[in-house]
Structures are given as C-alpha cells and as structure tokens.
Enzyme design. Structure first.
Site, PDB file in Angstrom:
ATOM      1  N   CYS A   1      30.764 -40.438 -30.358  1.00  0.00           N
ATOM      2  CA  CYS A   1      29.847 -40.630 -31.480  1.00  0.00           C
ATOM      3  C   CYS A   1      29.974 -39.486 -32.498  1.00  0.00           C
ATOM      4  O   CYS A   1      31.013 -39.356 -33.121  1.00  0.00           O
ATOM      5  CB  CYS A   1      28.425 -40.802 -30.938  1.00  0.00           C
ATOM      6  SG  CYS A   1      27.335 -41.533 -32.140  1.00  0.00           S
ATOM      7  N   TYR A   2      28.963 -38.633 -32.633  1.00  0.00           N
ATOM      8  CA  TYR A   2      29.120 -37.522 -33.588  1.00  0.00           C
ATOM      9  C   TYR A   2      30.372 -36.707 -33.267  1.00  0.00           C
ATOM     10  O   TYR A   2      31.054 -36.225 -34.170  1.00  0.00           O
ATOM     11  CB  TYR A   2      27.865 -36.629 -33.576  1.00  0.00           C
ATOM     12  CG  TYR A   2      27.958 -35.446 -34.520  1.00  0.00           C
ATOM     13  CD1 TYR A   2      27.620 -35.577 -35.864  1.00  0.00           C
ATOM     14  CD2 TYR A   2      28.422 -34.201 -34.079  1.00  0.00           C
ATOM     15  CE1 TYR A   2      27.736 -34.498 -36.736  1.00  0.00           C
ATOM     16  CE2 TYR A   2      28.537 -33.119 -34.940  1.00  0.00           C
ATOM     17  CZ  TYR A   2      28.188 -33.272 -36.271  1.00  0.00           C
ATOM     18  OH  TYR A   2      28.304 -32.215 -37.134  1.00  0.00           O
TER      19      TYR A   2
ATOM     20  N   GLU B   1      28.627 -43.303 -21.687  1.00  0.00           N
ATOM     21  CA  GLU B   1      27.772 -42.732 -20.634  1.00  0.00           C
ATOM     22  C   GLU B   1      26.513 -43.560 -20.387  1.00  0.00           C
ATOM     23  O   GLU B   1      25.840 -43.396 -19.374  1.00  0.00           O
ATOM     24  CB  GLU B   1      27.395 -41.283 -20.989  1.00  0.00           C
ATOM     25  CG  GLU B   1      26.425 -41.085 -22.153  1.00  0.00           C
ATOM     26  CD  GLU B   1      27.088 -41.159 -23.540  1.00  0.00           C
ATOM     27  OE1 GLU B   1      28.216 -41.680 -23.651  1.00  0.00           O
ATOM     28  OE2 GLU B   1      26.447 -40.728 -24.519  1.00  0.00           O
TER      29      GLU B   1
ATOM     30  N   SER C   1       4.459 -26.865  -3.758  1.00  0.00           N
ATOM     31  CA  SER C   1       3.452 -27.913  -3.614  1.00  0.00           C
ATOM     32  C   SER C   1       3.780 -28.830  -2.439  1.00  0.00           C
ATOM     33  O   SER C   1       2.988 -29.689  -2.088  1.00  0.00           O
ATOM     34  CB  SER C   1       3.405 -28.744  -4.888  1.00  0.00           C
ATOM     35  OG  SER C   1       4.599 -29.501  -4.990  1.00  0.00           O
ATOM     36  N   GLY C   2       4.982 -28.665  -1.881  1.00  0.00           N
ATOM     37  CA  GLY C   2       5.381 -29.575  -0.807  1.00  0.00           C
ATOM     38  C   GLY C   2       6.046 -30.830  -1.339  1.00  0.00           C
ATOM     39  O   GLY C   2       6.546 -31.654  -0.582  1.00  0.00           O
ATOM     40  N   GLY C   3       6.073 -30.982  -2.662  1.00  0.00           N
ATOM     41  CA  GLY C   3       6.791 -32.103  -3.273  1.00  0.00           C
ATOM     42  C   GLY C   3       8.289 -31.820  -3.235  1.00  0.00           C
ATOM     43  O   GLY C   3       8.707 -30.687  -2.958  1.00  0.00           O
ATOM     44  N   VAL C   4       9.077 -32.849  -3.529  1.00  0.00           N
ATOM     45  CA  VAL C   4      10.523 -32.689  -3.350  1.00  0.00           C
ATOM     46  C   VAL C   4      11.115 -31.636  -4.298  1.00  0.00           C
ATOM     47  O   VAL C   4      11.934 -30.814  -3.884  1.00  0.00           O
ATOM     48  CB  VAL C   4      11.256 -34.055  -3.438  1.00  0.00           C
ATOM     49  CG1 VAL C   4      11.064 -34.731  -4.748  1.00  0.00           C
ATOM     50  CG2 VAL C   4      12.730 -33.913  -3.135  1.00  0.00           C
ATOM     51  N   ASP C   5      10.659 -31.579  -5.540  1.00  0.00           N
ATOM     52  CA  ASP C   5      11.292 -30.665  -6.501  1.00  0.00           C
ATOM     53  C   ASP C   5      11.060 -29.201  -6.130  1.00  0.00           C
ATOM     54  O   ASP C   5      11.999 -28.412  -6.040  1.00  0.00           O
ATOM     55  CB  ASP C   5      10.777 -30.911  -7.923  1.00  0.00           C
ATOM     56  CG  ASP C   5      10.882 -32.360  -8.328  1.00  0.00           C
ATOM     57  OD1 ASP C   5      11.655 -33.089  -7.685  1.00  0.00           O
ATOM     58  OD2 ASP C   5      10.181 -32.775  -9.275  1.00  0.00           O
ATOM     59  N   SER C   6       9.787 -28.848  -5.925  1.00  0.00           N
ATOM     60  CA  SER C   6       9.548 -27.424  -5.647  1.00  0.00           C
ATOM     61  C   SER C   6      10.108 -27.049  -4.277  1.00  0.00           C
ATOM     62  O   SER C   6      10.569 -25.925  -4.084  1.00  0.00           O
ATOM     63  CB  SER C   6       8.065 -27.065  -5.776  1.00  0.00           C
ATOM     64  OG  SER C   6       7.282 -27.716  -4.810  1.00  0.00           O
TER      65      SER C   6
ATOM     66  N   LYS D   1      16.135 -36.645 -10.829  1.00  0.00           N
ATOM     67  CA  LYS D   1      15.409 -36.721  -9.561  1.00  0.00           C
ATOM     68  C   LYS D   1      16.300 -37.196  -8.397  1.00  0.00           C
ATOM     69  O   LYS D   1      16.252 -36.634  -7.309  1.00  0.00           O
ATOM     70  CB  LYS D   1      14.230 -37.684  -9.731  1.00  0.00           C
ATOM     71  CG  LYS D   1      13.279 -37.707  -8.572  1.00  0.00           C
ATOM     72  CD  LYS D   1      12.044 -36.932  -8.916  1.00  0.00           C
ATOM     73  CE  LYS D   1      11.049 -36.825  -7.828  1.00  0.00           C
ATOM     74  NZ  LYS D   1       9.997 -35.858  -8.196  1.00  0.00           N
TER      75      LYS D   1
END
Ligand code: XMP
Length: 543
Positions: free
Chosen positions: A103-104, A196, A248-253, A399
């Site tokens: 593109c650009y 993409e 926090s126990g979440g997947v990311d942290s 994610k």
C-alpha cells in the site's frame, strides 16, 4: 493517501528490533503508521520467521546490523505528496535485501525510484478483484507462484501508482489500479492491497512466497525462541535492579510474570491485591496456584475492606471505576514502599505489565481520548506515580499468541483458558451500590453460571460467561408465599478480541439448569434473565 484510520508512526518497534538477533534471519517491518503493521509482523511470525517492527525512520545501519532476510514497508495513512509524508532512507532499496512494499509502501517505492503516483478519482476501499497479469503467467513471478490468477483482495487506498520506475513490471491489476509490481533483479516487490488482512484471498500464500521464494528465509523462529530472546533481553536490560508486578492471575499478567521471573528470579516480586471484588474463592485459589505451581514470589494483600469503604454510597459506574483504580494504585504503591524499605530488598527499578498489542493500538488510536466509553482499569497511572520503567514483554503479541507462549512456558491449562475479567471486578457487574451482602450473592450466582457452562463443555468455546446482579426487585411466589426478590442477569458472549461480541445461543437445558440452580441456591434471588444483546451496541460488561 492510503489507509483510513491509523495511528501515528511510533517508536514502539525499537525494543522488539533490539531483540532480533542477526542469526535468526528475520524480517524487518518498517512502519509508516499503518493500522495493519502489527498484523504484518504477526503473519510473518506465523510462518516461523522472526519479525521486528522498526519506525520507518530507522537508520540503514541499524537495519543492516540485524542482517534481515527481507524488509517489508508497511501501509500508512499519508500521501507521498504530503509535506510531512513519512519516509525511509532510500538506501533501504539499494541494500540487496529483498523488499516488499504494501500500500503506502508501494507508493513510496514508486515515488522514490522515479515512477508516478497520483491521486485516484475514486477511493478504493474494501474488496476488489485482482487479476494476476504478467507475461509468462503467475508462475513467472515468485510472488504469485502457486496462486490462482483471479483473487479477491482487500484495499484501502486513495493514491495509486500511475507509471512504474525503470526495471519494474506490472504483475497484477484491479479494475482501477496497478495492484502489484516487481523488479526481480533488484528483488523489490510491491502490492497496493493488503495481503496480511484475512479478507485477501490467499494473502498468507503471497506473504509466504515473499518469505521463502524471494527472501529465502528459514523458518527458525518459534515460541521457544521468543521466550529465550525475551528472557535474555530482560536480563540485559535490568542489570542488578529489582522489579515488581501487579499480578491478577489472568493469562496476560501471569505469562508476563513467568517470563520476567525466568530472567530475574526472586528479584521479581509479584503483588496480588484482593479488592474483595474477585470471583468466588479466586483470591485464595489463584495465590495457591501462583505460589505452589508456578513458584512465583507473590505477596497477597487483602485490601477488600478498603475497597468496600471507597465504594460506599457510590452508584455511578465511572465513579466506581475511578475509585477502584485510585485505591489500587494506593495499595500497590504502599506495598512497593514496604518492599523497598525491607533490608533484603534491592532498588526497584521496573514495573512489569502484561500489556498486549491490542491495548497498545487502542491507546494510540487517532480517535483519541474523546471516544472513551469506559475507563478501563489496568495498572495505568502507576508509572506516573512511581519512578519505575516499564517491562512489557507481551506488547507486540495478540491474545492467542500469549496463550501459546503460556503453554510453551508450562502454565497450567486453567490459566491459559481463563475468561477475561475486568480490573474493577464484580463492582461493574453489580449495578448500584456495592455492599458485602450483594457481593456474596453475585459471587454465588456467578460461580453457578461458570460451573454449568463448564459442565456443558462450553467454557473454552465462549469468550466470557458470568452473572450480573441487577438493582431490580420483582414479585414472585415460592411455596405459598409472595416474594419480592433480586434479579440476576446471565451474560455469555462469543468474541475474537472483545471489540465486537455476540450473545451465545445457549441450549435451553443449560439455561434451565443455570436458572433453577440460582433461584434454589442463592438466597434472595427469585428471577433470572438472559442477556440477548450483542456488542455493539451493548458492551460486554454492564457498567
Ligand atoms: P466492554 O464491557 O468494554 O469490555 O465490552 C470489553 C472487554 O474488556 C473487559 N473489561 C476490562 N478489562 N479492565 C480490564 O482489564 C477494565 O476496566 C475492563 N472493563 C471491561 C471486559 O471483561 C471484556 O472482556
């Protein structure tokens, strides 16, 4: 002019570029500020080829140092004729390293090498039909080898290429524009459309052709390589300083903490705050898992009384969010100070955050802060309050890539598949004032929803499933008496990225079990309703 909405050209690629090792033979993506730049890098990684984003202004020597197998020039919102049009050093095209302009990127190559770019009469946005059009057929061009000669492609541009620089030939056209060109001798290729993006048919194959036929890249990159590179670069960056992480126990942290732990071991202290707004038994269970199974050094702080005190009498959702965010920062800062004052502790120089790429792109979107729908609570605000530099090892990943890294790091499945949970927790699922009694009611109802979704085998198929406690009482009958009880709403959604979401058409039997169990097992609740709204116009959370 190329893409519609985009973000400013940023420096965010620098750190990732720093991680790219010459021996990996990866591909450098030079960023002209396009909205799909990160997606390009991700598509390349999907082919097990490392990719790093650098700003388009990166010095040629810096690019050369990485010894890339190829260079991709991204799309971007500008026109090459804009006074402040972003530019690369033209030397990039003379290094003998294969280049793909998108593109650009294509317009900039054309303009720079003496071809002509002009404003189109009509903007090409959305799907278009591409005809591979070159002497010798598609097999004569490395880019189109093995793909059909007619493809639906995704476009998003105003300007387009009118005439080609010397040495180039057209290899594909759409109704309105020259859509693909090549100069195989100099190994320069360019396309006007976006290979993409999922909407481009066989887009992945075109990128694969560029990587393996043109660049001769080797598929050496893997999750394990990412982990090793990241651990090494954190190690090199932090010196002898210490770090803290809000877990926090979440997947990311959790993935972020485990990665940093590998680099720093017990110089990383994790702080897990019980806001009192977590799911049933979540504080205790998560602490146990983080300590016993993941061997992380975690301080558990039970601050639930403080949060409840802050929320007393507050019913406005944004005010709840603000107060929770503020209190969180206060608790976290106090713990950090205590740590710092402790004798056995070194100087804390870093704060670890599990920021993902979608968080980054949203926060720098050209839409700006005017479009705030909800003030999302993460640990944003902390770095301004405390003199810590950030370590964000996941900021270039999506994610699903983080989940894959988590798997590679040996995280238990229960963490990897865990549903997202908002920072302000149950406070935004309990409409009106938050009281301890109502929190317990909501925790009980929520646990039933999750249990039933799990036993129906749906937990991993849906994005989120939870209960909401409404400030609505309704008349009912139980036994022989009249009741005037509480209402619970059940929310179950499917989504890819939380930007949009659909309500899930749960089987009747599952809804029935959830409803029966809630009214039988949760004191005070006499009515259960199912939320049948999608996002947009609704949001996933109720507040
Ligand atoms: P909404 O309600 O805006 O939520 O559709 C989109 C996704 O974000 C989660 N969410 C939050 N996550 N801090 C977070 O880290 C927050 O303050 C927050 N509020 C909502 C929500 O659960 C959904 O997955």
């Amino acid at each position: 002019m190329a893409e519609t909405a985009a973000r400013p050209v940023t420096e965010r690629g620098q750190e990732q570029g720093g991680r790219m090792k010459a021996e990996l033979g990866g591909v450098v993506v030079l960023d002209f500020g396009g909205q799909y730049t990160q997606l390009i890098a991700r598509r390349i990684r999907e082919q097990q080829v490392f990719s790093a984003i650098l700003p388009c202004t990166a010095p040629v020597e810096e690019i050369q140092k990485l010894e890339p197998a190829g260079i991709v020039l991204s799309g971007g919102p500008s026109s090459v004729y804009d006074a402040d049009a972003p530019k690369c050093d033209p030397q990039v095209l003379a290094l003998g390293i294969p280049v793909l302009g998108i593109c650009y990127g294509m317009q900039w190559i054309t303009h720079t090498l003496g071809g002509k770019v002009e404003r189109a009469e009509r903007r090409e946005y959305g799907r278009a039909q591409l005809k591979v059009d070159c002497e010798g057929g598609s097999e004569s061009s490395a880019l189109f080898a093995g793909v059909p000669t007619a493809l639906r492609v995704w476009n998003s541009h105003g300007d387009h290429v009118r005439s080609l620089p010397e040495g180039f030939r057209t290899i594909g056209k759409t109704e309105n524009a020259i859509a693909a060109v090549e100069n195989p001798k100099q190994k320069i290729y360019a396309v006007e459309f976006h290979p993409e993006v999922n909407h481009t048919e066989r887009g992945r194959e075109l990128l694969k052709n560029f990587l393996f036929r043109v660049c001769q890249a080797e598929p050496k990159w893997s999750g394990a390589a990412f982990i090793e590179e990241t651990v090494q670069s954190i190690h090199a960056k932090v010196g002898n300083k210490w770090a803290i992480c809000a877990l926090s126990g979440g997947v990311d942290s959790t993935v972020a903490a485990v990665l940093v732990h590998r680099a720093m071991e017990n110089r990383l202290t994790n702080i897990f705050v019980n806001t009192g707004l977590l799911r049933k038994n979540e504080f205790e269970n998560t602490l146990e898992m983080l300590r016993a199974r993941l061997k992380l050094h975690v301080i558990g702080v039970d601050a639930s009384e403080r949060f409840l005190a802050q929320l007393k009498g507050i019913t406005d959702p944004e005010e709840k969010r603000r107060r929770i965010g503020r209190e969180f920062i206060a608790v976290f800062a106090e713990e950090a100070q205590k740590l710092q004052a402790g004798e056995a502790h070194g100087e804390i120089g870093y704060l670890v955050q599990g920021t993902l790429y979608p968080d980054v792109i949203e926060s720098v979107s050209v839409k700006g802060p005017s479009a705030t729908i909800k003030t999302h609570h993460n640990v944003g605000g902390l770095p301004e309050k405390m003199p810590f530099a950030l370590i964000e090892p996941l900021r270039d990943l999506f994610k699903d890539e983080v989940r894959r890294m988590g798997k590679e790091l040996g995280l238990p499945a229960e963490v990897l598949v865990k549903h997202p949970f908002p920072g302000p927790g149950l406070a935004v699922r309990l409409l009106g004032e938050v009281t301890r009694t109502q929190l317990v009611t909501l925790q009980e109802a929520d646990a039933i929803v999750v249990e039933e979704i799990r036993s129906a085998g749906l937990y991993e198929k849906v994005w989120q499933a939870f209960a909401v406690l409404l400030p609505v009482r309704s008349v009912g009958v139980m036994g022989d008496g009249r009741t005037y009880g509480l209402t619970v709403a059940v929310r179950v959604v499917e989504s890819d990225d939380a930007m949009t979401a659909d309500w899930v058409k749960l089987p009747g039997e599952v809804l029935e079990r959830i409803s029966t169990r809630i009214v039988n097992e949760v004191p005070g609740v006499t009515r259960v309703v199912y939320d049948v709204s999608s996002k947009p116009p609704s949001t996933i959370e109720w507040e």
